[in-house]
Design a protein around this motif. Structure first.
Motif, PDB file in Angstrom:
ATOM      1  N   VAL A 159     -22.370 -22.388   1.550  1.00 51.36           N
ATOM      2  CA  VAL A 159     -23.010 -22.556   2.853  1.00 51.36           C
ATOM      3  C   VAL A 159     -24.297 -23.376   2.723  1.00 51.36           C
ATOM      4  CG1 VAL A 159     -23.929 -21.368   4.891  1.00 51.36           C
ATOM      5  CG2 VAL A 159     -22.109 -20.293   3.531  1.00 51.36           C
ATOM      6  N   ASP A 160     -24.412 -24.377   3.554  1.00 47.96           N
ATOM      7  CA  ASP A 160     -25.648 -25.164   3.635  1.00 47.96           C
ATOM      8  C   ASP A 160     -26.663 -24.385   4.474  1.00 47.96           C
ATOM      9  OD1 ASP A 160     -27.375 -27.412   3.391  1.00 47.96           O
ATOM     10  OD2 ASP A 160     -26.772 -28.058   5.401  1.00 47.96           O
ATOM     11  N   LEU A 161     -27.950 -24.705   4.305  1.00 47.36           N
ATOM     12  CA  LEU A 161     -29.000 -23.987   5.035  1.00 47.36           C
ATOM     13  C   LEU A 161     -29.474 -24.760   6.264  1.00 47.36           C
ATOM     14  CD1 LEU A 161     -31.025 -21.653   5.306  1.00 47.36           C
ATOM     15  CD2 LEU A 161     -32.535 -22.890   3.731  1.00 47.36           C
ATOM     16  N   ASP A 162     -30.132 -25.897   6.042  1.00 49.30           N
ATOM     17  CA  ASP A 162     -30.758 -26.639   7.132  1.00 49.30           C
ATOM     18  C   ASP A 162     -29.733 -27.185   8.113  1.00 49.30           C
ATOM     19  OD1 ASP A 162     -33.313 -26.278   5.975  1.00 49.30           O
ATOM     20  OD2 ASP A 162     -32.935 -27.936   4.599  1.00 49.30           O
ATOM     21  N   GLY A 163     -29.873 -26.805   9.390  1.00 44.07           N
ATOM     22  CA  GLY A 163     -28.972 -27.285  10.422  1.00 44.07           C
ATOM     23  C   GLY A 163     -27.634 -26.574  10.453  1.00 44.07           C
ATOM     24  N   THR A 164     -27.396 -25.684   9.516  1.00 43.88           N
ATOM     25  CA  THR A 164     -26.117 -24.978   9.440  1.00 43.88           C
ATOM     26  C   THR A 164     -26.338 -23.479   9.606  1.00 43.88           C
ATOM     27  OG1 THR A 164     -25.274 -26.691   7.949  1.00 43.88           O
ATOM     28  CG2 THR A 164     -24.037 -24.635   8.053  1.00 43.88           C
ATOM     29  N   LEU A 165     -26.739 -22.830   8.536  1.00 48.36           N
ATOM     30  CA  LEU A 165     -27.100 -21.418   8.643  1.00 48.36           C
ATOM     31  C   LEU A 165     -28.341 -21.271   9.517  1.00 48.36           C
ATOM     32  CD1 LEU A 165     -26.791 -18.461   7.675  1.00 48.36           C
ATOM     33  CD2 LEU A 165     -28.287 -19.057   5.762  1.00 48.36           C
ATOM     34  N   LEU A 166     -29.218 -22.247   9.436  1.00 45.49           N
ATOM     35  CA  LEU A 166     -30.488 -22.244  10.163  1.00 45.49           C
ATOM     36  C   LEU A 166     -30.475 -23.343  11.213  1.00 45.49           C
ATOM     37  CD1 LEU A 166     -33.315 -20.818   9.967  1.00 45.49           C
ATOM     38  CD2 LEU A 166     -34.023 -22.739   8.556  1.00 45.49           C
ATOM     39  N   LYS A 167     -30.854 -23.001  12.420  1.00 40.13           N
ATOM     40  CA  LYS A 167     -30.910 -24.002  13.489  1.00 40.13           C
ATOM     41  C   LYS A 167     -32.236 -24.769  13.429  1.00 40.13           C
ATOM     42  CE  LYS A 167     -29.952 -20.974  16.779  1.00 40.13           C
ATOM     43  NZ  LYS A 167     -29.616 -20.409  18.109  1.00 40.13           N
ATOM     44  N   SER A 168     -32.607 -25.126  12.239  1.00 42.04           N
ATOM     45  CA  SER A 168     -33.850 -25.854  12.015  1.00 42.04           C
ATOM     46  C   SER A 168     -33.779 -26.470  10.632  1.00 42.04           C
ATOM     47  CB  SER A 168     -35.060 -24.912  12.140  1.00 42.04           C
ATOM     48  OG  SER A 168     -36.278 -25.618  12.062  1.00 42.04           O
ATOM     49  N   ASP A 169     -34.884 -27.042  10.181  1.00 44.89           N
ATOM     50  CA  ASP A 169     -34.942 -27.673   8.865  1.00 44.89           C
ATOM     51  C   ASP A 169     -36.183 -27.155   8.151  1.00 44.89           C
ATOM     52  OD1 ASP A 169     -35.770 -29.703   6.833  1.00 44.89           O
ATOM     53  OD2 ASP A 169     -33.949 -30.706   7.529  1.00 44.89           O
ATOM     54  N   MET A 170     -36.005 -26.564   6.980  1.00 48.71           N
ATOM     55  CA  MET A 170     -37.120 -25.923   6.292  1.00 48.71           C
ATOM     56  C   MET A 170     -38.195 -26.909   5.865  1.00 48.71           C
ATOM     57  SD  MET A 170     -36.858 -22.736   6.491  1.00 48.71           S
ATOM     58  CE  MET A 170     -38.267 -22.364   5.436  1.00 48.71           C
ATOM     59  N   LEU A 171     -37.823 -28.156   5.599  1.00 55.30           N
ATOM     60  CA  LEU A 171     -38.837 -29.139   5.226  1.00 55.30           C
ATOM     61  C   LEU A 171     -39.790 -29.382   6.390  1.00 55.30           C
ATOM     62  CD1 LEU A 171     -39.905 -31.080   3.093  1.00 55.30           C
ATOM     63  CD2 LEU A 171     -38.343 -32.829   4.002  1.00 55.30           C
ATOM     64  N   TYR A 172     -39.233 -29.529   7.584  1.00 51.49           N
ATOM     65  CA  TYR A 172     -40.069 -29.706   8.780  1.00 51.49           C
ATOM     66  C   TYR A 172     -40.833 -28.427   9.107  1.00 51.49           C
ATOM     67  CZ  TYR A 172     -37.800 -34.174   9.792  1.00 51.49           C
ATOM     68  OH  TYR A 172     -37.353 -35.467   9.740  1.00 51.49           O
ATOM     69  N   GLU A 173     -40.185 -27.297   8.919  1.00 51.78           N
ATOM     70  CA  GLU A 173     -40.848 -26.010   9.161  1.00 51.78           C
ATOM     71  C   GLU A 173     -42.101 -25.876   8.290  1.00 51.78           C
ATOM     72  OE1 GLU A 173     -40.162 -23.329  11.130  1.00 51.78           O
ATOM     73  OE2 GLU A 173     -38.301 -24.022  12.047  1.00 51.78           O
ATOM     74  N   CYS A 174     -41.923 -26.199   7.009  1.00 58.12           N
ATOM     75  CA  CYS A 174     -43.051 -26.094   6.075  1.00 58.12           C
ATOM     76  C   CYS A 174     -44.131 -27.119   6.410  1.00 58.12           C
ATOM     77  CB  CYS A 174     -42.567 -26.308   4.639  1.00 58.12           C
ATOM     78  SG  CYS A 174     -41.528 -24.984   4.009  1.00 58.12           S
ATOM     79  N   GLY A 175     -43.702 -28.326   6.773  1.00 58.47           N
ATOM     80  CA  GLY A 175     -44.659 -29.369   7.109  1.00 58.47           C
ATOM     81  C   GLY A 175     -45.526 -28.998   8.296  1.00 58.47           C
ATOM     82  N   MET A 176     -44.911 -28.475   9.356  1.00 57.75           N
ATOM     83  CA  MET A 176     -45.673 -28.094  10.545  1.00 57.75           C
ATOM     84  C   MET A 176     -46.576 -26.899  10.258  1.00 57.75           C
ATOM     85  SD  MET A 176     -44.795 -30.493  12.434  1.00 57.75           S
ATOM     86  CE  MET A 176     -46.026 -30.005  13.643  1.00 57.75           C
ATOM     87  N   GLN A 177     -46.091 -25.970   9.442  1.00 54.03           N
ATOM     88  CA  GLN A 177     -46.918 -24.813   9.086  1.00 54.03           C
ATOM     89  C   GLN A 177     -48.121 -25.241   8.253  1.00 54.03           C
ATOM     90  OE1 GLN A 177     -46.829 -21.961  10.240  1.00 54.03           O
ATOM     91  NE2 GLN A 177     -47.725 -20.473   8.840  1.00 54.03           N
ATOM     92  N   PHE A 178     -47.914 -26.229   7.361  1.00 58.18           N
ATOM     93  CA  PHE A 178     -49.016 -26.742   6.545  1.00 58.18           C
ATOM     94  C   PHE A 178     -50.076 -27.397   7.426  1.00 58.18           C
ATOM     95  CE2 PHE A 178     -51.190 -29.952   4.040  1.00 58.18           C
ATOM     96  CZ  PHE A 178     -51.468 -29.298   2.852  1.00 58.18           C
ATOM     97  N   ILE A 179     -49.631 -28.245   8.368  1.00 57.03           N
ATOM     98  CA  ILE A 179     -50.574 -28.925   9.266  1.00 57.03           C
ATOM     99  C   ILE A 179     -51.296 -27.909  10.138  1.00 57.03           C
ATOM    100  CG2 ILE A 179     -50.746 -30.551  11.197  1.00 57.03           C
ATOM    101  CD1 ILE A 179     -48.329 -32.026   9.959  1.00 57.03           C
ATOM    102  N   ARG A 180     -50.560 -26.866  10.546  1.00 57.16           N
ATOM    103  CA  ARG A 180     -51.162 -25.835  11.406  1.00 57.16           C
ATOM    104  C   ARG A 180     -52.254 -25.049  10.680  1.00 57.16           C
ATOM    105  NH1 ARG A 180     -53.812 -23.220  13.186  1.00 57.16           N
ATOM    106  NH2 ARG A 180     -53.744 -21.467  14.623  1.00 57.16           N
ATOM    107  N   THR A 181     -52.008 -24.690   9.437  1.00 56.36           N
ATOM    108  CA  THR A 181     -52.950 -23.846   8.702  1.00 56.36           C
ATOM    109  C   THR A 181     -53.973 -24.639   7.902  1.00 56.36           C
ATOM    110  OG1 THR A 181     -51.342 -23.687   6.883  1.00 56.36           O
ATOM    111  CG2 THR A 181     -51.332 -21.930   8.533  1.00 56.36           C
ATOM    112  N   LYS A 182     -53.634 -25.901   7.540  1.00 57.47           N
ATOM    113  CA  LYS A 182     -54.550 -26.712   6.741  1.00 57.47           C
ATOM    114  C   LYS A 182     -54.661 -28.123   7.329  1.00 57.47           C
ATOM    115  CE  LYS A 182     -53.419 -24.300   2.439  1.00 57.47           C
ATOM    116  NZ  LYS A 182     -52.171 -23.598   2.486  1.00 57.47           N
TER     117      LYS A 182
END
Length: 479
Positions: A13-36
């Motif tokens: 099973v793939d994760l990004d866009g498959t199991l998850l309706k999102s992409d973890m790379l973008y998730e991490c990027g936005m969280q990084f910009i939000r917190t730092k």
């Protein structure tokens, strides 16, 4: 999603866009910009290290709550059904291993995790090669969604395609081993309108206040300029709403209603949002610069900067947040005056700040009241308040609302007022109307009947609409 695969063949099973309706790379990027936010430029320097090391550094720099991520329930149900058949379930993803393992531990569905490590970005042919090396050619079934999955499907016994990207379904079918194609997460027009928050444009009608206050509403040239200003301000506001939603993904997913927003729920991808918000901003700024006075464009930029600052910092600081919110409402009135090059009076600005501060505190009270009803005692998520602050918030809000009535009363005796209105004494009738409306808003909020946005509530509330019509009629008769 149907399955005819042999249970002895592992399901990958793939994760990004498959199991998850999102992409973890973008998730991490936005969280990084939000917190730092001050370290955002460091992301560019990390990219020079290669994708694998970039993902590793990013994963180690953020704290993602995997329990609230937007998982695809249909995929999870399919995996669960296959697992009950004693089938081996494998998670194979280009996401960094630390994050993939957290997700695996949370879902408790996978027998093994293959993911990106310091030395290998596990995508496309690298994922295919690892699957073939581990399970053999045609020795596994694979669930994916992207162009990079084409190579992995090509070496799989059976291919399952979930919410495919544009052009992927046709290329997957050409392989000849597609077992099933499902589309359960397609964004609708309603989702896009919700993302740009078209309903929030109602707030931008404040741009027309200076035109009404100057008694110039019959001037068609000024009215046309005001309509253009309304559209450009709406596009600018929608841009910052999208950016705000992208930065607030984690907080929104912990909220009772905000978790259903298009980006938080995964209905619309983060990548789409990152393309849309600058596009809307550019249209607003270029359009206003070409058509309207430069003061209006300057106001737009200031509004955008203040809203972004509010999203990143101010909203988490007690009292500063509500003053910023009141200022953002008042900026709409200032923008209207700038677009028409009309002078703003002291009375209008003072009235705006006090009444909008009251409404901002209504919004905070509604959030705190909901938290207290749930039995929470700790600081509310993403805010600088505790549920125990309710009584103080209501006191400040009601006082601010009544101060706006006092400003209106003092305005009646101003020398300018007597020259603008034939019967200025009639404006006194507006004072009890405003007192009634403010008191009612606070009573409804105290009873828990107020939604998160009091301005939108008022725009849909029959009593508020009737009160607003009577309020306007008073000024019309006085004129």
């Amino acid at each position: 999603m149907n399955s005819n695969s042999e249970t002895h063949i592992p399901l990958v099973v793939d994760l990004d866009g498959t199991l998850l309706k999102s992409d973890m790379l973008y998730e991490c990027g936005m969280q990084f910009i939000r917190t730092k936010p001050l370290k955002t430029l460091s992301l560019l320097s990390w990219l020079r290290l290669g994708k694998a090391k970039f993902k590793e550094r990013l994963a180690n720099s953020v704290d993602i709550d995997v329990s609230v991520l937007p998982y695809d329930i249909e995929v999870i149900n399919f995996i669960s059904a296959e697992k009950k058949k004693n089938r081996k379930i494998i998670l194979a993803t280009a996401t960094h291993h630390s994050l993939a393992q957290h997700i695996s531990d949370h879902l408790d569905l996978f027998d093994h995790v293959f993911a990106t490590t310091t030395d290998c970005n596990l995508s496309a042919h690298r994922k295919r090669d690892l699957m073939v090396e581990t399970f053999g050619y045609k020795g596994y079934d694979y669930i994916g969604n992207s162009l990079e999955d084409i190579e992995v499907w090509g070496a799989a016994a059976k291919a399952y395609v979930v919410n495919p990207e544009r052009g992927v379904a046709a290329k997957a079918k050409a392989l000849g081993n597609v077992e099933n194609i499902t589309r359960s997460n397609k964004a609708t027009l309603k989702d896009w309108l919700k993302a740009i928050r078209l309903h929030q444009w109602m707030k931008n009608s404040l741009i027309f206040v200076p035109l009404l206050a100057a008694h110039q509403v019959t001037d068609l040239t000024l009215l046309a300029q005001c309509l253009l200003a309304f559209v450009f301000f709406g596009l600018c506001a929608s841009s910052v709403y999208i950016l705000n939603d992208l930065l607030d993904l984690s907080d929104d997913r912990h909220h009772r209603t905000k978790k259903n927003r298009p980006f938080a729920s995964g209905k619309i991808s983060i990548a789409s949002g990152l393309l849309l918000f600058p596009t809307l901003l550019i249209i607003a700024l270029v359009g206003s610069a070409l058509i309207l006075p430069p003061e209006f464009s300057a106001t737009l930029l200031f509004y955008y900067g203040l809203t972004l600052t509010y999203s990143l910092w101010l909203k988490r600081h007690m009292t500063v947040d509500v003053i910023a919110l009141a200022s953002l409402y008042t900026l709409r009135i200032i923008a209207g005056a700038a677009a028409l090059q009309l002078n703003l009076t002291f009375w209008l600005l003072a009235f705006s700040m006090f009444i909008f501060l009251s409404l901002a505190l209504v919004k905070r009270y509604a959030e705190l009241n909901d938290a207290r009803a749930k039995g929470q005692t700790s600081k509310t998520r993403g805010r600088g308040y505790y549920p125990s602050d309710l009584e103080m918030v209501s006191s400040l809000g009601a006082a601010s609302g009544y101060l706006s009535v006092m400003v209106l009363a003092l305005y009646i005796h101003d020398n300018t007022t007597t020259t603008m209105y034939s019967h200025p004494q009639i404006i006194w009738l507006a004072c009890p109307l405003l007192l009634f409306w403010i008191s009612r808003m606070w009573m409804l909020t105290h009873r828990g009947q107020m939604n998160d946005d009091p301005v939108l509530f008022a725009a849909r509330d029959k009593v508020s609409i009737i009160t607003g019509v009577l309020f306007g009629a008073v000024f019309w008769i006085a004129a």
